[in-house]
Scaffold this active site. Sequence first.
Site, PDB file in Angstrom:
ATOM      1  N   CYS A   2      44.811  26.353  38.707  1.00 17.10           N
ATOM      2  CA  CYS A   2      45.377  25.379  39.785  1.00 17.10           C
ATOM      3  C   CYS A   2      46.813  25.075  39.286  1.00 17.10           C
ATOM      4  O   CYS A   2      47.111  24.992  38.006  1.00 17.10           O
ATOM      5  CB  CYS A   2      44.743  24.077  39.822  1.00 17.10           C
ATOM      6  SG  CYS A   2      42.847  24.203  40.161  1.00 17.10           S
ATOM      7  N   ARG A  27      49.282  32.460  38.511  1.00 14.28           N
ATOM      8  CA  ARG A  27      48.272  31.565  37.754  1.00 14.28           C
ATOM      9  C   ARG A  27      46.805  31.942  38.450  1.00 14.28           C
ATOM     10  O   ARG A  27      46.051  31.447  37.704  1.00 14.28           O
ATOM     11  CB  ARG A  27      48.574  30.194  37.500  1.00 14.28           C
ATOM     12  CG  ARG A  27      49.644  29.845  36.791  1.00 14.28           C
ATOM     13  CD  ARG A  27      50.100  28.501  36.816  1.00 14.28           C
ATOM     14  NE  ARG A  27      49.426  27.620  36.249  1.00 14.28           N
ATOM     15  CZ  ARG A  27      49.222  27.276  34.884  1.00 14.28           C
ATOM     16  NH1 ARG A  27      50.293  27.549  34.221  1.00 14.28           N
ATOM     17  NH2 ARG A  27      48.028  26.629  34.303  1.00 14.28           N
ATOM     18  N   TRP A  74      42.297  26.421  42.361  1.00 13.93           N
ATOM     19  CA  TRP A  74      41.200  27.572  41.924  1.00 13.93           C
ATOM     20  C   TRP A  74      40.038  26.892  42.056  1.00 13.93           C
ATOM     21  O   TRP A  74      39.804  26.148  41.074  1.00 13.93           O
ATOM     22  CB  TRP A  74      41.646  27.801  40.746  1.00 13.93           C
ATOM     23  CG  TRP A  74      40.876  29.603  40.117  1.00 13.93           C
ATOM     24  CD1 TRP A  74      41.358  30.826  40.417  1.00 13.93           C
ATOM     25  CD2 TRP A  74      39.873  29.436  39.340  1.00 13.93           C
ATOM     26  NE1 TRP A  74      40.695  31.595  39.803  1.00 13.93           N
ATOM     27  CE2 TRP A  74      39.577  30.794  39.165  1.00 13.93           C
ATOM     28  CE3 TRP A  74      39.031  28.439  38.825  1.00 13.93           C
ATOM     29  CZ2 TRP A  74      38.171  31.299  38.278  1.00 13.93           C
ATOM     30  CZ3 TRP A  74      37.870  28.926  38.001  1.00 13.93           C
ATOM     31  CH2 TRP A  74      37.832  30.281  37.779  1.00 13.93           C
ATOM     32  N   ASN A 100      44.689  18.693  38.518  1.00 12.81           N
ATOM     33  CA  ASN A 100      44.063  19.900  37.930  1.00 12.81           C
ATOM     34  C   ASN A 100      43.196  19.439  36.848  1.00 12.81           C
ATOM     35  O   ASN A 100      43.385  18.327  36.123  1.00 12.81           O
ATOM     36  CB  ASN A 100      45.064  20.628  36.990  1.00 12.81           C
ATOM     37  CG  ASN A 100      46.102  21.590  37.932  1.00 12.81           C
ATOM     38  OD1 ASN A 100      46.047  21.527  39.045  1.00 12.81           O
ATOM     39  ND2 ASN A 100      47.281  21.859  37.489  1.00 12.81           N
ATOM     40  N   GLY A 101      42.183  20.155  36.555  1.00 10.66           N
ATOM     41  CA  GLY A 101      41.217  19.770  35.573  1.00 10.66           C
ATOM     42  C   GLY A 101      39.713  19.575  36.230  1.00 10.66           C
ATOM     43  O   GLY A 101      39.436  19.764  37.233  1.00 10.66           O
ATOM     44  N   GLU A 481      40.085  46.531  24.975  1.00  3.96           N
ATOM     45  CA  GLU A 481      41.430  45.909  25.822  1.00  3.96           C
ATOM     46  C   GLU A 481      41.659  46.871  26.996  1.00  3.96           C
ATOM     47  O   GLU A 481      42.160  46.487  28.052  1.00  3.96           O
ATOM     48  CB  GLU A 481      42.650  45.799  24.839  1.00  3.96           C
ATOM     49  CG  GLU A 481      43.829  45.440  25.590  1.00  3.96           C
ATOM     50  CD  GLU A 481      43.791  44.069  26.240  1.00  3.96           C
ATOM     51  OE1 GLU A 481      42.822  43.275  26.148  1.00  3.96           O
ATOM     52  OE2 GLU A 481      45.001  43.669  27.078  1.00  3.96           O
ATOM     53  N   LYS A 485      41.652  45.864  30.716  1.00  2.06           N
ATOM     54  CA  LYS A 485      42.784  46.052  31.635  1.00  2.06           C
ATOM     55  C   LYS A 485      42.393  46.689  32.931  1.00  2.06           C
ATOM     56  O   LYS A 485      42.666  46.273  34.076  1.00  2.06           O
ATOM     57  CB  LYS A 485      43.862  47.008  31.063  1.00  2.06           C
ATOM     58  CG  LYS A 485      44.626  46.103  30.078  1.00  2.06           C
ATOM     59  CD  LYS A 485      45.541  45.091  30.494  1.00  2.06           C
ATOM     60  CE  LYS A 485      45.015  43.719  30.446  1.00  2.06           C
ATOM     61  NZ  LYS A 485      45.001  43.002  29.596  1.00  2.06           N
ATOM     62  N   GLU A 488      39.940  44.425  35.075  1.00 10.00           N
ATOM     63  CA  GLU A 488      40.561  43.283  35.823  1.00 10.00           C
ATOM     64  C   GLU A 488      41.486  43.546  37.019  1.00 10.00           C
ATOM     65  O   GLU A 488      41.582  42.755  38.056  1.00 10.00           O
ATOM     66  CB  GLU A 488      41.672  42.912  34.677  1.00 10.00           C
ATOM     67  CG  GLU A 488      41.196  41.927  33.605  1.00 10.00           C
ATOM     68  CD  GLU A 488      42.182  41.342  32.734  1.00 10.00           C
ATOM     69  OE1 GLU A 488      42.193  40.380  32.358  1.00 10.00           O
ATOM     70  OE2 GLU A 488      43.016  42.278  32.204  1.00 10.00           O
ATOM     71  N   HIS A 504      23.853  54.187  21.388  1.00 15.49           N
ATOM     72  CA  HIS A 504      22.600  53.417  21.339  1.00 15.49           C
ATOM     73  C   HIS A 504      22.771  52.790  22.703  1.00 15.49           C
ATOM     74  O   HIS A 504      22.424  51.675  22.999  1.00 15.49           O
ATOM     75  CB  HIS A 504      23.137  52.348  20.346  1.00 15.49           C
ATOM     76  CG  HIS A 504      23.002  52.754  18.893  1.00 15.49           C
ATOM     77  ND1 HIS A 504      21.850  53.324  18.264  1.00 15.49           N
ATOM     78  CD2 HIS A 504      24.037  52.904  17.965  1.00 15.49           C
ATOM     79  CE1 HIS A 504      22.169  53.484  16.950  1.00 15.49           C
ATOM     80  NE2 HIS A 504      23.258  53.509  16.950  1.00 15.49           N
ATOM     81  N   LYS A 603      45.638  33.332  35.268  1.00 11.37           N
ATOM     82  CA  LYS A 603      46.159  33.462  34.160  1.00 11.37           C
ATOM     83  C   LYS A 603      45.927  32.560  33.043  1.00 11.37           C
ATOM     84  O   LYS A 603      45.756  33.050  31.802  1.00 11.37           O
ATOM     85  CB  LYS A 603      47.795  33.281  34.550  1.00 11.37           C
ATOM     86  CG  LYS A 603      48.766  33.803  33.534  1.00 11.37           C
ATOM     87  CD  LYS A 603      48.770  34.924  33.203  1.00 11.37           C
ATOM     88  CE  LYS A 603      49.576  35.571  31.875  1.00 11.37           C
ATOM     89  NZ  LYS A 603      49.281  36.624  31.394  1.00 11.37           N
TER      90      LYS A 603
HETATM   91  C1  G6P Z   1      42.608  34.700  31.022  1.00 14.93           C
HETATM   92  C2  G6P Z   1      43.726  35.561  31.493  1.00 14.93           C
HETATM   93  C3  G6P Z   1      43.821  36.643  30.345  1.00 14.93           C
HETATM   94  C4  G6P Z   1      43.725  36.072  29.026  1.00 14.93           C
HETATM   95  C5  G6P Z   1      42.730  34.975  28.783  1.00 14.93           C
HETATM   96  C6  G6P Z   1      43.088  34.016  27.662  1.00 14.93           C
HETATM   97  O1  G6P Z   1      41.311  35.147  31.243  1.00 14.93           O
HETATM   98  O2  G6P Z   1      43.297  36.346  32.727  1.00 14.93           O
HETATM   99  O3  G6P Z   1      44.870  37.660  30.506  1.00 14.93           O
HETATM  100  O4  G6P Z   1      43.862  37.209  28.038  1.00 14.93           O
HETATM  101  O5  G6P Z   1      42.988  34.015  30.020  1.00 14.93           O
HETATM  102  O6  G6P Z   1      44.362  33.518  27.727  1.00 14.93           O
HETATM  103  P1  G6P Z   1      45.492  32.878  26.565  1.00 14.93           P
HETATM  104  O7  G6P Z   1      46.291  32.348  27.369  1.00 14.93           O
HETATM  105  O8  G6P Z   1      44.211  31.756  25.765  1.00 14.93           O
HETATM  106  O9  G6P Z   1      45.695  33.956  25.994  1.00 14.93           O
END
Ligand code: G6P
Length: 608
Positions: A2, A27, A74, A100-101, A481, A485, A488, A504, A603
Amino acid sequence: MCGIVGYIGQKEAIKVLLDGIKRLEYRGYDSAGIAFIEDGLLRCEKAVGKIAELEKKLYGNHFCTHAGIIHTRWATHGAPTMENAHPHLDCNNEIAVVHNGIIENYDYLKSKLELEGHVFRSETDTEALAHLIEKYFQGNLEMAVMEALKEVEGTYGIAVISPKEPGKIVAARKGSPLMLGIGNQEYFITSDVSASLEHTRDVVYLDDNEIAVLTHGHYETKTAQNVPTYKKVEEVLWNIDMIEKDGYEHFMLKEIHEQPQALRNVMRGRVDGSIGSVRLGGLKTCEKELSQAKRIVIVACGTSWHAGLVGEYMLEEMARIPVEVEYASEFRYRNPVIEEGTLVIAISQSGETADTLAAMREARQKGAKLLSVCNVVGSAIAREADCGIYLHIGPEIGVASTKAFTAQVAVVYLLTLHMMNLKHTNVPTNPAIIKALMSIPEKIQTILDKEKDIIELARIYKDSENALYLGRGYNYPVALEGALKLKEISYIHAEGYPAAEMKHGPIAIINKDMPVVFIATKDSVYRKVLSNIEEVKARGGRVIAIVTEGDEHIAEKVNHVFFIPKTSDALTPILSVIPLQLLAYHMAVMRGCDVDKPRNLAKSVTVE
Ligand code: G6P
């Protein structure tokens, strides 16, 4: 997640608010809403979907207002509908709240307020706040907010307006970031500094349990007990260009290409290649604990967790300190053992991730010293830590993290060198180790210069339904990673695995339609990875290999090969992840996905 923007000043508020909230689109959100006061009445508009939908509803009207609040939601409690979108109002449309929260005791508050006659219109936790403030309002909005918050359990960043006090915005923070933008005779309240950057770089960060009252030409901050607080106005080092796309089609692509410069920024003023020393000013207050650390626990989420895994290999191999890397969300609830001499490192790009923050608090309670690795200056995680290292790479806007990952790995490398120095006092770090890092930006550039080859690969595999990423040693976190990517942003199902573990389980799903990406650079486990490639080939899998320049041997064995420059094992992840970022990006674009704002993702994840 949010986003909140509030504005009070001389400008036409609706435009300022819409422009500001658009800066927070990255975000992640699913609905939006605005509230402002016109002709003594509270006006509120909401829309499901993009901010553009809200804009359409406002378009063509001539508003004359100089104060208001806006929000992107959100969904947590209740689906993304008009009723659930913020702002939420009280029974008489005289209080508007954006939040927010999470209000944890909202069920209790709601039943109590309903018994008292309040009528609820949404399924959200936030609406309880609007009714509580209504209940306590006796002519002074901030007093009503303070009274209401006494009954609230949970986390919040809120902004509130009322036509009964038209020239005022009241904001409060507990566990959810909120800051004031201090302009010339105008003030902003935002959940992210990007929202007011166009107008001012002066900010005041609110602390937990702090309230801010903004009026025309004046602002004040106070504790929840109504005691004035005196805050420093800080200058944000980011500028507006940093939050623009700068000619790139997406922020993600821009950020991938920014990596050579980002890595230079990480090193600036911190390394001296000639004598092999590292200077990390933000660690001064923890030197003693660092030199005496017997064990390190790294807590993080998502991509930052992957950077932590690379850190585990580095710190153990080079500084010889035992390291565990934990998902922050698991660590916080499993009653972890923290003995004397345990250092907890929290890695977070945003510095806001709720689970990481909670994991730090759990560790602090058990007596650990806390070190943070964050990008956002002044963020909650950075402030919660005893000491820390900032990435200094400018804002990362693309939801899928790219430059933050490589910068985090580089920072943990610097930390490792620093720990090595502290452990063997008077033994300077080998200049060659630092020089290896200093040559990384150029090497990243040579990979970026071969983007066309990745585009070709993306064209071949864009219609895949599954993908497997395999690596060992330092490249195992890179496999994770790379898979993250891809899933996502392209919504292709992708798994990352340690290459040998493939036998396995994942080997069962390998077939001729399955791209298997191997990160097979010439390191200490190279020969082992070659055997794993043979195992995949024997089952008809199609192999894409990321290999070290000059490795023609492997090139003959696989379907596609992508060469990256040679570097030390520990620094390889910074190079080997770049082609995987590009591959994910181009496959997602070819599939028509909105790469900067992937569905359902946020984000900064500011809720559990
Ligand atoms: C969310 C984002 C990711 C990020 C993760 C941790 O899931 O979409 O891209 O890696 O949060 O976020 P941070 O700000 O703690 O690195």
